[in-house]
Design an enzyme around this catalytic site. Structure first.
Site, PDB file in Angstrom:
ATOM      1  N   HIS A 419      43.481  48.522  43.036  1.00  0.00           N
ATOM      2  CA  HIS A 419      44.293  48.973  44.163  1.00  0.00           C
ATOM      3  C   HIS A 419      43.957  50.405  44.568  1.00  0.00           C
ATOM      4  O   HIS A 419      43.395  51.194  43.806  1.00  0.00           O
ATOM      5  CB  HIS A 419      45.783  48.832  43.849  1.00  0.00           C
ATOM      6  CG  HIS A 419      46.290  49.754  42.761  1.00  0.00           C
ATOM      7  ND1 HIS A 419      46.702  51.043  43.011  1.00  0.00           N
ATOM      8  CD2 HIS A 419      46.457  49.550  41.431  1.00  0.00           C
ATOM      9  CE1 HIS A 419      47.110  51.596  41.884  1.00  0.00           C
ATOM     10  NE2 HIS A 419      46.970  50.717  40.906  1.00  0.00           N
ATOM     11  N   CYS A 438      46.540  48.864  35.459  1.00  0.00           N
ATOM     12  CA  CYS A 438      45.818  48.496  36.674  1.00  0.00           C
ATOM     13  C   CYS A 438      44.663  49.465  36.919  1.00  0.00           C
ATOM     14  O   CYS A 438      44.551  50.511  36.280  1.00  0.00           O
ATOM     15  CB  CYS A 438      46.755  48.490  37.876  1.00  0.00           C
ATOM     16  SG  CYS A 438      47.855  47.055  37.926  1.00  0.00           S
TER      17      CYS A 438
END
Length: 503
Positions: A419, A438
């Site tokens: 992301h 992440c």
């Protein structure tokens, strides 16, 4: 199938194109007839569709591609394999017999033996090690043993079979660079005497004493008692290659690294080769994320298309080793805040007087696809802060959203994805293990352009706009504590303690 694509070269004219000379064609046809008689089992699946036309024979002789194969076999210790398992001497005899008199039967024997050995070698090089664990999220990325016909068909499509073999064109470029770096390391540092240098001292340029000759000997320099410019330069070179601050001073960290000995580092390189062995070949369009170096690479068409920095998980919230298929992008994403952060960060702020609205957060009733919004007053924040109650909190899209403008999804139950991020300052750091697992991207827009072939733009301000990827792309999250640098190798800190190596 990923394995097939990993082996496949561009669809160019096969290397076994028929020769122009009628005499040569007739002679080669005789060899093809003998190949038909000798090629059995799974080899027949490769030869039958091509009329048993030989792969290794050129102008009534075994071609130079056989020399490339023999050289690869002789160097296969660099792949953790044993050269004798592929009988290079026996192959050499068959080649000599075939080239002695251009007898079709002898040529066919060499042809079939070369194909069988090549298929066995490629299979063994592609076989995952049991010592490395990775989680596969999709069947498309699970390793599959390629059929000999697939291996040979891909080789036959290469513009140059000899070059395809010499460059090991079926393995991931990171693997090949580590393989090369292993040889370079052995040459530069592996043959040095593994003598111990007492580690309770600090040696620096200009010093003399009993320990300086020991340090000089350990680094392969001539006898002497002075910490001169040559020794300082050698210490700096060792520090650079081993991921240390290159100041030319042999302090505690440098001496500890020296005292591990060359064999320790070779084992470390070998372990990371096994991790890289899990990656597909360059002809697969794919993404590699390395949590140890906090970098990302993306490949397509047999070449590296680009690289960028990333931010990955902390030691406490590690980015796992896994592989999956990126299937869609989400524009204007929410950030579903992990429950531990809600307990330890969000709840104390609310109890301190902050409001969900000002924080750009919202509380939800559950983790379903259609949860009900909760007013701040409906939540027992003391219970949440104490860990006695859990509430779903998500951050709304916007400039401060932790997900940035886009996230790339490869569905998994750990909530790991690639992301964007507004925290740009973290990319200036050399160690970038700061996330909750992440992968934060240095340039999400560039990666999105590569994924989709166009600039990704939301249709409106609406949150969570999903854009399916026409062709899903494999992504591999790995952990390489040894990385190729230039013509050598650099050792990185084992930040996740996954290497299992003392010292």
């Amino acid at each position: 199938m990923i394995v097939l694509a990993a082996l496949a070269a561009p669809a160019v004219q096969a290397a076994a194109a028929q020769p122009a000379s009628p005499v040569a064609t007739a002679a080669r046809s005789s060899v093809a007839a003998e190949v038909r008689a000798q090629a059995g089992g799974r080899l027949r699946d490769f030869y039958a569709p091509r009329g048993y036309w030989p792969l290794w024979i050129e102008k009534d002789r075994v071609g130079p591609q056989a020399d490339a194969l023999l050289a690869l076999i002789e160097g296969s210790e660099a792949d953790g394999l044993r050269p004798r398992d592929y009988d290079p001497r026996g192959l050499g005899r068959l080649i000599e017999e075939a080239n002695a008199g251009s007898d079709p039967k002898a040529l066919a024997r060499a042809e079939v033996a070369l194909s069988r050995t090549f298929a066995d070698l490629v299979t063994d090089m592609r076989r995952p090690s049991r010592t490395v664990r990775i989680r596969y999220l999709d069947p498309e990325v699970e390793p599959k043993t390629p059929e000999p016909s697939e291996i040979l068909r891909s080789a036959a499509l290469a513009p140059s079979l000899a070059e395809y073999i010499a460059t090991v064109g079926w393995m991931d470029p990171l693997y090949m660079r580590l393989r090369h770096a292993r040889a370079v390391y052995r040459e530069d540092w592996g043959s040095l005497p593994a003598v111990a240098v007492p580690g309770n001292v600090r040696l620096r340029p200009g010093m003399k004493g009993d320990l300086v000759p020991v340090l000089r000997h350990r680094l392969g320099l001539s006898d002497g008692v002075a910490y001169d410019k040559a020794l300082a330069a050698r210490v700096k070179a060792f520090q650079t290659a081993h991921g240390l601050k290159a100041d030319g001073i042999a302090g505690a960290q440098t001496l500890a690294a020296l005292n591990r000995g060359p064999s320790w580092y070779e084992r470390k390189i070998a372990l990371n080769q096994e991790r890289a062995r899990l990656l597909p070949g360059p002809w697969v369009k794919h993404v590699v994320v390395d949590a140890a170096s906090a970098r990302l690479w993306y490949y397509d068409g047999g070449a590296l298309d680009g690289t960028m920095k990333v931010v990955v998980g902390t030691k406490e919230t590690q980015t796992p080793m896994m592989a999956g298929m990126v299937r869609y992008a989400t524009l204007n994403p929410y950030w579903n805040i992990p429950p531990d952060l809600v307990q330890n960060k969000v709840a104390p702020r609310i109890l301190g007087g902050a409001s969900l609205t000002r924080l750009n957060y919202e509380a939800l009733s559950d983790w379903s696809a259609n949860p009900q919004p909760l007013a701040q007053s409906q939540v027992d924040w003391n219970a949440v802060a104490a860990g006695q109650q859990e509430v779903r909190i998500r951050q709304l899209p916007g400039g401060s959203n932790a997900m940035g403008k886009v996230k790339f999804m490869f569905p998994n139950d750990l909530g790991i994805y690639l992301h964007d991020t507004p925290q740009r300052e973290l990319f200036a750091r050399s160690a970038r293990q700061f996330s909750n697992g992440c992968v934060r991207l240095e340039d999400a827009q560039r990666l999105g352009q590569w994924f989709f072939g166009k600039t990704l733009k939301p249709d409106s301000d609406a949150p969570e706009q999903h854009v399916p990827l026409p062709q899903p792309v494999p992504v591999y999250l790995t952990y390489l504590t040894v990385v190729p640098v230039g013509d050598g190798v650099q050792f990185l800190p084992d930040v996740y303690d996954r290497d299992g190596m003392d010292g």
